[in-house]
Scaffold this active site. Structure first.
Site, PDB file in Angstrom:
ATOM      1  N   GLY A  76      -6.314  10.692 -25.571  1.00  0.00           N
ATOM      2  CA  GLY A  76      -5.614  11.554 -26.532  1.00  0.00           C
ATOM      3  C   GLY A  76      -4.101  11.424 -26.477  1.00  0.00           C
ATOM      4  O   GLY A  76      -3.383  12.332 -26.899  1.00  0.00           O
ATOM      5  N   GLU A 113       2.436   3.249 -27.293  1.00  0.00           N
ATOM      6  CA  GLU A 113       2.004   1.983 -26.652  1.00  0.00           C
ATOM      7  C   GLU A 113       3.122   1.365 -25.818  1.00  0.00           C
ATOM      8  O   GLU A 113       3.356   0.159 -25.869  1.00  0.00           O
ATOM      9  CB  GLU A 113       1.539   0.982 -27.729  1.00  0.00           C
ATOM     10  CG  GLU A 113       0.466   1.510 -28.667  1.00  0.00           C
ATOM     11  CD  GLU A 113      -0.953   1.450 -28.106  1.00  0.00           C
ATOM     12  OE1 GLU A 113      -1.116   1.220 -26.888  1.00  0.00           O
ATOM     13  OE2 GLU A 113      -1.881   1.674 -28.890  1.00  0.00           O
TER      14      GLU A 113
HETATM   15  P1  ADP Z   1      -5.372   7.341 -26.880  1.00  0.00           P
HETATM   16  O1  ADP Z   1      -4.084   7.206 -27.650  1.00  0.00           O
HETATM   17  O2  ADP Z   1      -5.187   7.906 -25.499  1.00  0.00           O
HETATM   18  O3  ADP Z   1      -6.218   6.087 -26.886  1.00  0.00           O
HETATM   19  P2  ADP Z   1      -6.364   8.799 -29.162  1.00  0.00           P
HETATM   20  O4  ADP Z   1      -5.422   9.909 -29.524  1.00  0.00           O
HETATM   21  O5  ADP Z   1      -6.286   7.545 -29.977  1.00  0.00           O
HETATM   22  O6  ADP Z   1      -6.235   8.479 -27.600  1.00  0.00           O
HETATM   23  O7  ADP Z   1      -7.866   9.307 -29.270  1.00  0.00           O
HETATM   24  C1  ADP Z   1      -8.298  10.559 -28.784  1.00  0.00           C
HETATM   25  C2  ADP Z   1      -9.592  10.924 -29.529  1.00  0.00           C
HETATM   26  O8  ADP Z   1     -10.591   9.943 -29.240  1.00  0.00           O
HETATM   27  C3  ADP Z   1     -10.236  12.220 -29.104  1.00  0.00           C
HETATM   28  O9  ADP Z   1      -9.678  13.334 -29.767  1.00  0.00           O
HETATM   29  C4  ADP Z   1     -11.690  12.014 -29.507  1.00  0.00           C
HETATM   30  O10 ADP Z   1     -11.872  12.412 -30.864  1.00  0.00           O
HETATM   31  C5  ADP Z   1     -11.872  10.503 -29.468  1.00  0.00           C
HETATM   32  N1  ADP Z   1     -12.731   9.988 -28.388  1.00  0.00           N
HETATM   33  C6  ADP Z   1     -13.595   8.950 -28.508  1.00  0.00           C
HETATM   34  N2  ADP Z   1     -14.189   8.658 -27.332  1.00  0.00           N
HETATM   35  C7  ADP Z   1     -13.688   9.522 -26.412  1.00  0.00           C
HETATM   36  C8  ADP Z   1     -13.892   9.722 -24.991  1.00  0.00           C
HETATM   37  N3  ADP Z   1     -14.730   8.962 -24.301  1.00  0.00           N
HETATM   38  N4  ADP Z   1     -13.203  10.695 -24.393  1.00  0.00           N
HETATM   39  C9  ADP Z   1     -12.358  11.492 -25.097  1.00  0.00           C
HETATM   40  N5  ADP Z   1     -12.116  11.351 -26.430  1.00  0.00           N
HETATM   41  C10 ADP Z   1     -12.770  10.380 -27.087  1.00  0.00           C
END
Ligand code: ADP
Ligand code: ZN
Length: 188
Positions: A17, A86
């Site tokens: 997130g 990123e």
């Molecule tokens: P990051 O930037 O850390 O990759 P994002 O903000 O893109 O995170 O994504 C967060 C969202 O991903 C969460 O709100 C949820 O809807 C979704 N999600 C999908 N798989 C998972 C997981 N395994 N754990 C937590 N959230 C997940």
């Protein structure tokens, strides 16, 4: 009175997130009538190239840059918040740029992976954490056990990627999963 200008880092594994939280802070800063400039490195190949996107579907427009120093050229006199997503894909010069901006009185919010798929500190993120005033470390949900996930599992053709594979690989057979320390596998 507290002087303006500091560094915030939002870190964690994939799906924790980070982008969601960064977008939330950007939105709130704009509600407070701050002038926010948003940046991301060119290497991010998610589906919307000119935006920061979260896996939950929210997004906000971003300026795509090759090097951290380009941030300085894009700032307006009135810019008082700089958001960068990123950060792990920049080189160490992003640390100097963030420091310079914070010294000038700008609120710098950085989001990025703190560990690569091997569980090793990723690029400039740990150095930014060291100089930051505020750190938020987020956890995803481990897809194997349902516990809090601090790591990113890399899978090549469905199997855990080996430790000496390249950190960044563009290819269709590659997948990433959120996993906890105990379910995370890195074969040697
Ligand atoms: P990051 O930037 O850390 O990759 P994002 O903000 O893109 O995170 O994504 C967060 C969202 O991903 C969460 O709100 C949820 O809807 C979704 N999600 C999908 N798989 C998972 C997981 N395994 N754990 C937590 N959230 C997940
Ligand atoms: Zn687990």
């Amino acid at each position: 009175m507290t002087k303006e200008g500091w560094i915030e880092v939002i870190c964690g594994g994939m799906f924790s997130g980070k982008s969601e939280e960064l977008i939330r802070r950007i939105r709130r800063a704009r509600i407070a009538k701050q002038n926010v400039a948003v940046f991301k490195p060119i290497v991010d190949n998610r589906y919307r190239p000119e935006a920061i996107t979260s896996h939950n579907g929210v997004y906000t427009d971003a300026i795509v840059i090759h090097e951290a120093k380009e941030i300085l050229e894009h700032l307006l006199q009135k810019t008082n918040v700089v958001a960068i997503d990123e950060i792990q894909f920049f080189d160490d010069s992003v640390v100097q740029v963030a420091q310079e901006l914070a010294d000038r009185g700008i609120r710098v919010i950085c989001a990025g992976l703190d560990q690569d798929f091997r569980g090793t500190p990723f690029g400039p993120t740990p150095k930014l954490m060291a100089v930051a005033e505020y750190i938020t470390k987020l956890q995803a949900i481990c897809v194997q056990c349902g516990g809090p996930a601090s790591r990113t599992q890399r899978l090549i053709d469905g199997k855990p990627a080996e430790t000496d594979g390249p950190v960044i690989q563009v290819g269709a057979s590659e997948q990433y999963e959120a996993r906890c320390r105990h379910c995370h596998k890195v074969p040697v």
